[in-house]
Scaffold this active site. Structure first.
Site, PDB file in Angstrom:
ATOM      1  N   GLN A 187       0.831  -1.201   0.000  1.00 30.46           N
ATOM      2  CA  GLN A 187       0.000   0.000   0.000  1.00 30.46           C
ATOM      3  C   GLN A 187       0.864   1.249   0.000  1.00 30.46           C
ATOM      4  O   GLN A 187       0.636   2.196  -0.747  1.00 30.46           O
ATOM      5  CB  GLN A 187      -0.914  -0.005   1.230  1.00 30.46           C
ATOM      6  N   HIS A 221       2.389   3.075  -3.116  1.00 28.85           N
ATOM      7  CA  HIS A 221       1.549   3.810  -4.075  1.00 28.85           C
ATOM      8  C   HIS A 221       1.903   5.297  -4.120  1.00 28.85           C
ATOM      9  O   HIS A 221       1.820   5.930  -5.165  1.00 28.85           O
ATOM     10  CB  HIS A 221       0.062   3.665  -3.724  1.00 28.85           C
ATOM     11  N   GLU A 273     -10.490   1.777   2.375  1.00 29.04           N
ATOM     12  CA  GLU A 273     -10.642   1.332   0.985  1.00 29.04           C
ATOM     13  C   GLU A 273     -10.400  -0.184   0.915  1.00 29.04           C
ATOM     14  O   GLU A 273     -11.227  -0.912   0.388  1.00 29.04           O
ATOM     15  CB  GLU A 273      -9.603   2.073   0.129  1.00 29.04           C
ATOM     16  N   HIS A 274      -9.273  -0.628   1.451  1.00 33.77           N
ATOM     17  CA  HIS A 274      -8.950  -2.054   1.516  1.00 33.77           C
ATOM     18  C   HIS A 274      -8.914  -2.475   2.975  1.00 33.77           C
ATOM     19  O   HIS A 274      -8.260  -1.816   3.787  1.00 33.77           O
ATOM     20  CB  HIS A 274      -7.565  -2.345   0.921  1.00 33.77           C
ATOM     21  N   ASP A 309      -5.873  -6.301  -6.352  1.00 34.46           N
ATOM     22  CA  ASP A 309      -5.406  -5.218  -7.227  1.00 34.46           C
ATOM     23  C   ASP A 309      -5.294  -5.692  -8.671  1.00 34.46           C
ATOM     24  O   ASP A 309      -5.431  -4.904  -9.602  1.00 34.46           O
ATOM     25  CB  ASP A 309      -4.039  -4.712  -6.765  1.00 34.46           C
ATOM     26  N   HIS A 368     -52.806  15.351 -10.970  1.00 36.28           N
ATOM     27  CA  HIS A 368     -52.380  13.969 -10.712  1.00 36.28           C
ATOM     28  C   HIS A 368     -53.610  13.114 -10.409  1.00 36.28           C
ATOM     29  O   HIS A 368     -53.724  11.984 -10.862  1.00 36.28           O
ATOM     30  CB  HIS A 368     -51.422  13.906  -9.519  1.00 36.28           C
TER      31      HIS A 368
END
Lengths: 429, 429
Positions: free
Chosen positions: B255, B258, B322-323, B356, B415
């Site tokens: 991670q 990145h 996220e993960h 991934d 209506h």
């Protein structure tokens, strides 16, 4: 309503264009309201409620007593009607539940998705002349089915500090957890940031005026999810010789009464059909209580006569209507051609009113051409679909080397290494 | 990596806070790029490509010849790896297809949803050091399964005006219809508005730097849908005594590589587990080619020791990663407690790298706490779910009066009238 006969295809995109709103000053006003709500919380809410709604609030939250009183004030026939609508909406939205489906993509690699409720959601219901309790059904029911723990509702009061009893009754019925007497951009700010009284939520849904819409747009940029971008309501009706002009005219007008900026579009291959419907529409229009509003919307609307059924569908897809009514006994023949639409009403008895209230479908739908990329509100709007995966030793042996190669080609050595250490251990190297 | 032992619950929210980016000047820059692309189209694209990427483009679109050349340049092992990943991603995303399920909510009232592809979608793939062909798999494959007709891809070139062959190969493989040599905010503008060369699309997906992210945010306000708001990538690992410190350290680092703004969080109930993993992490870190980047990310990361398994899950839900990796032989026991996460990796062999690249799940996931309300990319991201309803005469008889009552209570007479005219006709009044 003007009838446009055989417009050239190159003119379609301008026909399909919605009116744009000048909103430069709006942004500043709304941003400053949001900022103050963030800083001063309940104090700011009371200030703006006094300023905009002319009401000095004692308590922001609706009390148990007020809820009980509301229940006693709603006529029992209306209660039954609301309950019938609730049942249908519940049935359809419950059918949207997904059960986790485990998929083995490679031996040793299992993947699935699980729908998990968004914990805290905020519903906004506008005040004004029409008490939109039907929208509470459309938002509250799927929120409850999804399993949202906190379902907050904000709505403005009248000058006496009261909320329409049908709104309170419906909110209780569907299981809204807390109701607050706050409207406008300040209500959106309160749910986005939280105040001493109003809990912060993760997603805000519901219609509103341009201040509310702008506030939703701004808090979305700050990370709060919203249902969808908003615009004036609209209907497109495709009618043919088998349609009933009286019905179609009534449907076009039920759209038009929403507001002067609403749009009702009629598409057909027949001059006669168009003329009959417009004649009928003018007759019905005169009898409407909201006729001034509807008249303005109709001025802003049009009928198009096109050369073929295929052209009618193409035009509809270009327009991407919020509501699409296929007023034809052969409505089924149109289904496969429909690419862009929010909700579709098939046949002469499927009027928009049915979907607005009680067929079971949701009436919170993409307007303004957004049906090209957005769906209406559904159970999906209240859940996240979390993916899960389980990779066993066998799985790593099967896909590990491919991952190493790809990670290396992307220049991500540590990604590769996460596989390498596992392959080494498995192979006892 | 610092270890925080038994932090008080009231400090959790500050631990879970992501770094914020100052972006005031960004907004202006990006807005002016978008404006110019809207006005000057291809001319603006060429100007900015020269200015920002230092490349004078002859042709904006990638040619057939370039695609053929790329295919010959990618090593056959890498091709096989990409094909294996493609198969798994295809299998999982195909399983997300929904078949229309017709539901009778009341006799005579049938409702269903139909998934219809978004006709035109745009994929953005960043350039820079890592050629992210894996992201093409993640976006292009579900777009193709959904049935999107136009799948446009924009990506910047290197200084020689070339795109990495693996990117071109993967784009062809998954069925991207057109590839353009444009990057940055100008690429987002091109796909949002259309130019002489680049078709306008209805939804834009894919990662990018802060200019790309801001451009996506701005075009979203103009009605173009986007995948989700973006932020730096992140992982949270829950580890226990049955985890493998070497594996966990490798996952945290995969991670961290990145980018300097990535965050890797370790959560455990055991001081010893935390210390062993951090020791292992420091050893692995030194060997990484991208270690400077990873070091910064690790400085920005932390481990937390908490009092119980339940507290670990609570912390993870507050963080909304996220993960989420559950590095435990008893990973299954955690599933029910997971409320907020993008994608979950169960057990010691389910590393993030697997998701991934090749397990089959999507790697485009909500960051920055957005997992509280957003899902990752899936087949859903490429379709609209259009609702259909068919109401027969019997249906109108069954729900018509309820609708009349509700419409009247909302003050919407037209209506109500749309029902009344139909009930009258049915009853031959």
């Amino acid at each position: 309503m003007k009838i446009i006969k055989r417009p050239l295809p190159e003119t379609w995109s301008s026909l399909c264009k919605r009116a744009t709103i000048n909103e430069n000053s709006l942004q500043e006003t709304v941003a400053s309201i949001l900022k103050e709500v963030k800083q001063n919380k309940d104090t700011a809410l009371k200030k703006y409620t006094q300023l905009f709604d002319g009401v000095a609030l004692d308590a922001i939250e609706v009390s148990e007593e007020e809820l009980k009183e509301a229940e006693s004030l709603v006529a029992s026939e209306l209660k039954s009607a609301i309950q019938l609508a609730k049942k249908n909406i519940e049935t359809f939205h419950t059918s949207q539940k997904e059960t986790a489906k485990k998929v083995t993509t490679t031996n040793g690699v299992t993947c699935w998705r699980k729908s998990v409720a968004i914990e805290k959601v905020g519903l906004y219901i506008p005040g004004g002349s029409a008490p939109l309790f039907s929208t509470i059904l459309m938002l509250g029911i799927p929120a409850k089915i999804a399993g949202c723990k906190e379902i907050v509702l904000c709505t403005p009061t009248n000058k006496e500090g009261k909320i329409n009893p049908a709104i309170l009754y419906t909110a209780s019925l569907v299981g809204v957890t807390k109701i607050f007497k706050v409207g406008g951009a300040q209500a959106i700010g309160a749910m986005a940031y939280g105040t001493e009284t109003i809990p912060q939520v993760y997603k805000i849904l519901g219609p509103g005026n341009q201040y509310v819409t702008k506030a939703k747009e701004l808090v979305q940029q700050q990370g709060v999810a919203i249902d969808m971008p908003a615009g004036p309501s609209e209907v497109l009706v495709i009618a043919d010789e088998t349609s009933n002009p009286e019905f179609v005219a009534a449907d076009l007008l039920s759209q038009a009464e929403h507001g002067a900026d609403s749009q009702a579009v009629l598409v057909t291959t027949s001059n006669e059909v168009a003329e009959n419907i417009v004649t009928e529409l003018n007759q019905q229009l005169d009898k409407l209580p909201r006729k001034e509003l509807a008249k303005k919307a109709i001025e802003n609307s049009f009928a198009v006569v096109l050369s073929s059924k295929e052209a009618c569908i193409d035009f509809s897809n270009s327009y991407a209507p919020e509501h699409l009514i296929i007023a034809s006994e052969q409505a089924y023949k149109y289904i496969d051609g429909i690419i862009n639409a929010g909700s579709v009403f098939l046949g002469n008895y499927s009027c928009e009113s049915a979907g607005d209230y009680a067929s079971g479908t949701n009436h919170t739908l993409p307007t303004n051409g957004y049906a090209k990329s957005y769906s209406g509100v559904s159970l999906d709007s209240f859940v996240k679909k979390i993916t899960f995966q389980e990779v066993t030793q066998e799985g790593i042996e099967n896909i590990g080397e491919a991952i190493e190669l790809m990670a290396e080609a992307e220049g991500l050595q540590a990604h590769k290494n996460a596989i390498t250490v596992r392959l080494k251990e498995i192979r006892n190297v």
